[in-house]
Design an enzyme around this catalytic site. Structure first.
Site, PDB file in Angstrom:
ATOM      1  N   GLN A  77       0.869  -1.187   0.000  1.00 40.91           N
ATOM      2  CA  GLN A  77       0.000   0.000   0.000  1.00 40.91           C
ATOM      3  C   GLN A  77       0.903   1.233   0.000  1.00 40.91           C
ATOM      4  OE1 GLN A  77      -2.683   0.316   3.365  1.00 40.91           O
ATOM      5  NE2 GLN A  77      -3.713   2.106   2.523  1.00 40.91           N
ATOM      6  N   VAL A 120      -0.108   4.462  -0.624  1.00 38.63           N
ATOM      7  CA  VAL A 120      -0.771   5.646  -0.059  1.00 38.63           C
ATOM      8  C   VAL A 120      -1.599   5.181   1.143  1.00 38.63           C
ATOM      9  CG1 VAL A 120      -2.363   7.550  -0.479  1.00 38.63           C
ATOM     10  CG2 VAL A 120      -0.870   6.755  -2.334  1.00 38.63           C
ATOM     11  N   HIS A 166      -8.099   2.928  -0.228  1.00 38.10           N
ATOM     12  CA  HIS A 166      -8.578   3.160  -1.596  1.00 38.10           C
ATOM     13  C   HIS A 166      -8.883   1.825  -2.263  1.00 38.10           C
ATOM     14  CE1 HIS A 166      -4.179   3.227  -1.393  1.00 38.10           C
ATOM     15  NE2 HIS A 166      -4.169   2.585  -2.551  1.00 38.10           N
ATOM     16  N   HIS A 220      -9.186   0.006  -5.691  1.00 40.99           N
ATOM     17  CA  HIS A 220      -8.839   0.096  -7.109  1.00 40.99           C
ATOM     18  C   HIS A 220      -9.962  -0.547  -7.925  1.00 40.99           C
ATOM     19  CE1 HIS A 220      -4.380   0.887  -6.708  1.00 40.99           C
ATOM     20  NE2 HIS A 220      -4.574   0.306  -5.538  1.00 40.99           N
TER      21      HIS A 220
HETATM   22  P1  AMP Z   1      -1.486   1.345  -3.761  1.00 40.45           P
HETATM   23  O1  AMP Z   1      -0.096   1.101  -4.238  1.00 40.45           O
HETATM   24  O2  AMP Z   1      -2.379   0.167  -3.786  1.00 40.45           O
HETATM   25  O3  AMP Z   1      -1.466   2.041  -2.406  1.00 40.45           O
HETATM   26  O4  AMP Z   1      -2.141   2.371  -4.787  1.00 40.45           O
HETATM   27  C1  AMP Z   1      -1.909   3.745  -4.739  1.00 40.45           C
HETATM   28  C2  AMP Z   1      -2.269   4.280  -6.082  1.00 40.45           C
HETATM   29  O5  AMP Z   1      -2.360   5.682  -5.990  1.00 40.45           O
HETATM   30  C3  AMP Z   1      -1.267   3.980  -7.190  1.00 40.45           C
HETATM   31  O6  AMP Z   1      -1.880   3.189  -8.194  1.00 40.45           O
HETATM   32  C4  AMP Z   1      -0.844   5.357  -7.690  1.00 40.45           C
HETATM   33  O7  AMP Z   1      -0.678   5.381  -9.089  1.00 40.45           O
HETATM   34  C5  AMP Z   1      -2.006   6.226  -7.231  1.00 40.45           C
HETATM   35  N1  AMP Z   1      -1.703   7.616  -7.012  1.00 40.45           N
HETATM   36  C6  AMP Z   1      -0.679   8.126  -6.289  1.00 40.45           C
HETATM   37  N2  AMP Z   1      -0.749   9.470  -6.286  1.00 40.45           N
HETATM   38  C7  AMP Z   1      -1.852   9.803  -6.999  1.00 40.45           C
HETATM   39  C8  AMP Z   1      -2.474  11.046  -7.341  1.00 40.45           C
HETATM   40  N3  AMP Z   1      -1.958  12.216  -6.950  1.00 40.45           N
HETATM   41  N4  AMP Z   1      -3.606  11.010  -8.086  1.00 40.45           N
HETATM   42  C9  AMP Z   1      -4.125   9.826  -8.464  1.00 40.45           C
HETATM   43  N5  AMP Z   1      -3.589   8.643  -8.187  1.00 40.45           N
HETATM   44  C10 AMP Z   1      -2.458   8.624  -7.447  1.00 40.45           C
END
Ligand code: AMP
Length: 135
Positions: free
Chosen positions: A90, A92, A96, A98
């Site tokens: 993860q 972020v 979230h 996907h």
């Molecule tokens: P995860 O790795 O499952 O935590 O997914 C985080 C996702 O957030 C990744 O697919 C990134 O491409 C996406 N992401 C990060 N920053 C942004 C942003 N500013 N706007 C939209 N998507 C983002």
């Protein structure tokens, strides 16, 4: 505010928002697996699924369901892959979901998940441990 998704929700960061409700915001992932890949997030800064309050479970997954329908209706996807990383992988730390549009032959192979085999007796043992935790 350091969380990038909180900044998007506060409209301090640009994003292509596709759904906006009292509890949930959904916007395009900037590095999509396929075009139209959407992230569905609670407005509140909730790090992972296990911290999601009961009151937000339905709003979050109702929105994810709507987005999964929309990628078929609007983008012509045959289906979708719906997934969530919690802590591990993860990137972020704001929950979230996907929603990735999928079409047969698109080349995605189940995220290359390795599979293991249970030894004899292990399925029963793992299931018993989970049943005990689930009460
Ligand atoms: P995860 O790795 O499952 O935590 O997914 C985080 C996702 O957030 C990744 O697919 C990134 O491409 C996406 N992401 C990060 N920053 C942004 C942003 N500013 N706007 C939209 N998507 C983002």
């Amino acid at each position: 505010m350091t969380c990038i998704f909180c900044r998007i929700i506060a409209e301090d960061e640009p994003a292509e928002v596709v759904l906006d409700t009292d509890d949930v915001v959904a916007f395009l992932d900037t590095r999509p697996v396929f075009k139209g890949h959407v992230l569905v997030v609670p407005r509140d800064h909730i790090p992972t699924l296990t911290e999601l309050p009961d009151a937000l479970v339905a709003p979050l997954f109702t929105a994810a369901r709507s987005v999964a329908a929309a990628v078929r209706e609007a983008l012509g996807a045959q289906g979708s892959f719906v997934a969530m990383n919690n802590v591990v992988s993860q990137s972020v730390p704001h929950l979230h979901v996907h929603v990735v549009p999928r079409t047969k032959g698109d080349g995605l192979r189940g995220f290359f998940w390795p599979r293991v085999r249970y030894a004899v007796g292990e399925p029963e043992e793992y299931a018993a441990r989970l049943r005990a935790a689930l009460g």
